[in-house]
Design a protein around this motif. Structure first.
Motif, short mmCIF file in Angstrom:
data_model
loop_
_atom_site.label_atom_id
_atom_site.label_comp_id
_atom_site.label_asym_id
_atom_site.label_seq_id
_atom_site.Cartn_x
_atom_site.Cartn_y
_atom_site.Cartn_z
N GLY A 38 -6.02 10.21 2.35
CA GLY A 38 -4.87 9.39 1.96
C GLY A 38 -5.20 8.61 0.70
O GLY A 38 -6.34 8.59 0.26
N GLY A 39 -4.19 8.00 0.11
CA GLY A 39 -4.46 7.17 -1.07
C GLY A 39 -3.26 7.11 -1.98
O GLY A 39 -2.31 7.87 -1.82
N SER A 40 -3.36 6.20 -2.91
CA SER A 40 -2.20 5.99 -3.76
C SER A 40 -2.43 6.66 -5.13
O SER A 40 -3.36 7.42 -5.31
CB SER A 40 -1.98 4.50 -3.95
OG SER A 40 -3.13 3.98 -4.57
N ARG A 100 -2.49 11.32 -8.18
CA ARG A 100 -2.77 10.86 -6.83
C ARG A 100 -4.29 10.76 -6.75
O ARG A 100 -5.01 11.73 -7.00
CB ARG A 100 -2.23 11.88 -5.81
CG ARG A 100 -2.07 11.33 -4.44
CD ARG A 100 -1.34 12.31 -3.52
NE ARG A 100 -1.53 11.89 -2.16
CZ ARG A 100 -2.59 12.21 -1.41
NH1 ARG A 100 -3.52 12.99 -1.90
NH2 ARG A 100 -2.70 11.74 -0.19
N ARG A 101 -4.76 9.56 -6.44
CA ARG A 101 -6.20 9.26 -6.55
C ARG A 101 -7.08 10.28 -5.81
O ARG A 101 -8.00 10.85 -6.41
CB ARG A 101 -6.40 7.86 -6.00
CG ARG A 101 -7.47 7.06 -6.62
CD ARG A 101 -7.28 5.63 -6.14
NE ARG A 101 -8.54 4.98 -5.97
CZ ARG A 101 -8.82 4.17 -4.96
NH1 ARG A 101 -7.95 3.94 -4.02
NH2 ARG A 101 -9.99 3.58 -4.90
N ASN A 178 -2.49 -4.36 -1.26
CA ASN A 178 -1.90 -3.21 -1.93
C ASN A 178 -1.32 -2.22 -0.94
O ASN A 178 -1.97 -1.89 0.05
CB ASN A 178 -3.05 -2.49 -2.65
CG ASN A 178 -2.72 -2.26 -4.07
OD1 ASN A 178 -1.74 -1.58 -4.37
ND2 ASN A 178 -3.54 -2.83 -4.93
N PHE A 220 4.44 1.54 -5.50
CA PHE A 220 3.44 0.66 -4.86
C PHE A 220 3.99 -0.76 -4.79
O PHE A 220 4.94 -1.11 -5.50
CB PHE A 220 2.10 0.69 -5.59
CG PHE A 220 2.11 0.00 -6.94
CD1 PHE A 220 1.96 -1.37 -7.04
CD2 PHE A 220 2.29 0.73 -8.10
CE1 PHE A 220 1.98 -2.01 -8.27
CE2 PHE A 220 2.31 0.11 -9.34
CZ PHE A 220 2.15 -1.27 -9.42
N GLU A 266 1.35 5.81 1.93
CA GLU A 266 0.09 6.57 1.85
C GLU A 266 -1.12 5.64 1.72
O GLU A 266 -2.24 6.02 2.05
CB GLU A 266 0.11 7.51 0.66
CG GLU A 266 1.09 8.65 0.83
CD GLU A 266 0.71 9.82 -0.05
OE1 GLU A 266 0.41 10.89 0.49
OE2 GLU A 266 0.69 9.65 -1.30
N LEU A 267 -0.91 4.46 1.17
CA LEU A 267 -1.99 3.47 1.08
C LEU A 267 -1.50 2.23 1.82
O LEU A 267 -0.50 1.63 1.42
CB LEU A 267 -2.28 3.12 -0.39
CG LEU A 267 -3.35 2.07 -0.60
CD1 LEU A 267 -4.73 2.65 -0.34
CD2 LEU A 267 -3.30 1.49 -2.01
N ASP A 270 -4.30 -2.45 1.83
CA ASP A 270 -5.59 -2.38 1.13
C ASP A 270 -5.82 -3.72 0.42
O ASP A 270 -5.01 -4.10 -0.44
CB ASP A 270 -5.47 -1.23 0.11
CG ASP A 270 -6.75 -0.96 -0.62
OD1 ASP A 270 -7.78 -0.87 0.04
OD2 ASP A 270 -6.70 -0.82 -1.86
N THR A 272 -7.35 -6.16 -2.25
CA THR A 272 -7.77 -5.84 -3.62
C THR A 272 -8.92 -6.73 -4.07
O THR A 272 -8.80 -7.95 -4.07
CB THR A 272 -6.59 -6.02 -4.60
OG1 THR A 272 -5.50 -5.26 -4.11
CG2 THR A 272 -6.96 -5.55 -5.97
#
Ligand SMILES: Cc1cc2nc3c(=O)[nH]c(=O)nc-3n(C[C@H](O)[C@H](O)[C@H](O)COP(=O)(O)OP(=O)(O)OC[C@H]3O[C@@H](n4cnc5c(N)ncnc54)[C@H](O)[C@@H]3O)c2cc1C
Length: 398
Positions: A38-40, A100-101, A178, A220, A266-267, A270, A272
């Motif tokens: 997953g991830g942004s 996408r990271r 985030n 985001f 997806e993120l 989180d 920061t």
């Protein structure tokens, strides 16, 4: 000469490929198991793309990227505050690209493997040691990897950094959490400016959206608040976060309430952190690159680009020096001032999104002045227009 690179994120595979290009063999150890993550999304600006080009990896990942020429900044009431170009395109016309990271990290790892670099998944480094003749990494499952040098590309919570300096500072919470997601195949995509991040300084949070050529919108939210605890994270289902974010966006300009309500997160939650200054960058045969030494807040938009620049500069420095420690020292001399300046830019940008900052600068007129006179294409050229070179290409190394 053999290097063990700890971390298979952005800096790790890029560093391994850059080292290989100057004649140093490399092995990558990545803590996570292989598979989709997953991830942004994030943006690699032209300075970072130039680093990818320097190791012949830009063409491999270009197709995953969405062209991103400008950041369009809007106030909560819909007033345009400024439009900031993301640097001059590369000589071949490539503008900044958003990725996408996890997809970019996976593509770089695949390319490293294709070039014959060994990648060990599910290999979490627990410790690293250095002697005058070599360095060793011990992995959680009991394996040990020996090499001439170890490079920690293991991110903001770096184990290699702790091995270099047990007193190294930890990451600093920047006051924002985030969230990131995607809304697929939405008519909203055609209402947003093309090839641009559309940012809204909302009353309760900061939002960004990027339309993709496929008709999706990536988005985001940065929410100013205390860090989210593991207990709160465990107790809050994803659809509850989506409701909270939708409420935060309601009443502000922009399509964010609709995008978040109708999209997939997806993120999630989180916290920061940034890493203002790491006093010790290397010890003996242990060195560091990427977020492990200089994580800027995501608001800088430069963390991954700096990690890619590091990869090229580290390989150049090692190849040109007559010892590993000399290479690490040359790398630090080349990089420290630049990366610490970028971290400072990220910290300032984050402070405009936190509660005190929001109250202070929410006035649209002030923000318009900032984007007209202080944060401009010209004032940011030192960041975006920087170009690293792999030098000496094919050098011997020691
Ligand atoms: C929400 C968000 C948005 C961002 N937006 C942008 C942006 O727009 N532009 C930009 O340039 N940057 C952005 N960044 C920053 C960017 O993601 C980082 O700066 C970049 O990923 C740093 O790369 P890295 O390889 O140093 O670290 P990471 O990408 O964190 O990779 C570290 C890797 O090491 C592995 N690892 C960790 N510990 C160990 C261990 N003990 N043993 C083995 N492996 C280990 C991890 O699993 C990971 O794969 C953003 C960051 C966040 C969180």
């Amino acid at each position: 000469m053999l290097a063990v690179v700890v971390g298979g994120g952005i800096a790790g595979p890029a560093t391994a490929m850059a080292l290989q290009a100057v004649g140093v063999d490399a092995v990558i150890l990545e803590a996570r198991a292989a598979g989709r993550r997953g991830g942004s999304w994030f943006t690699i600006s032209p300075n970072g793309l130039a680093a990818l080009a320097a190791i012949d990896a830009l063409d491999v990942v270009r197709g995953l990227g969405v062209p991103t020429r400008t950041n369009v900044m809007m106030g909560a009431t819909g007033r345009e505050l400024g439009v900031l170009p993301l640097g001059a395109p590369l000589d071949d016309g490539t503008p900044a690209l958003s990725f996408r990271r996890p997809d970019l990290a996976a593509a770089l790892l695949d390319e490293a493997r294709r070039r014959g670099i060994e990648v060990h998944d599910a290999a979490r480094a627990e410790s690293a040691t250095t002697t005058p003749d070599g360095a060793t990494v011990a992995v959680a499952d009991g394996r040990r990897f020996e090499a001439d040098l170890v490079i920690g590309a293991d991110g903001i919570h770096s184990v290699v950094r702790a091995a270099i300096d047990p007193d190294a500072p930890a990451g600093r919470y920047v006051g924002l959490t985030n969230f990131g997601g995607i809304t697929r195949d939405t008519p909203i995509a055609s209402t947003l400016p093309p090839d641009s991040w559309y940012f809204v300084f909302g009353r309760r949070a900061f939002f960004g959206a990027l339309p993709t050529p496929a008709g999706d919108v990536v988005w985001f939210a940065n929410v100013p608040r205390e860090p989210i605890s593991p207990a709160e994270r465990a107790a809050t289902p994803v659809d509850r976060w989506q409701e909270i974010l939708t409420d935060l966006a309601t009443g502000d300009h922009g399509p964010f309430a609709e995008l978040i309500g109708g999209g997939e997160l997806e993120l999630v939650a989180d916290n920061t952190y940034d890493m203002p200054s790491v006093p010790v960058w290397h010890r003996g045969r242990l060195g560091l690159v990427g977020d492990a030494i200089h994580a800027p807040a995501p608001s800088s938009g430069q963390g991954a680009s700096m990690a890619l620049e590091d990869a090229v500069e580290m390989a150049s420095s090692i190849a040109a020096a007559d010892s590993v420690t000399g290479g690490f020292a040359a790398f630090e001399a080349t990089r420290r001032a630049r990366v610490e300046k970028v971290v400072a830019v990220g910290a300032r940008a984050s402070s405009t999104k936190t509660p005190g900052g929001l109250r202070r600068v929410v006035n649209d007129a002030v923000m318009r002045l900032v984007f007209r006179y202080a944060v401009t294409e010209r004032s940011q050229a030192w960041m975006f227009d920087h170009r690293v070179r792999l030098d000496p290409v094919g050098g011997a190394g020691t």
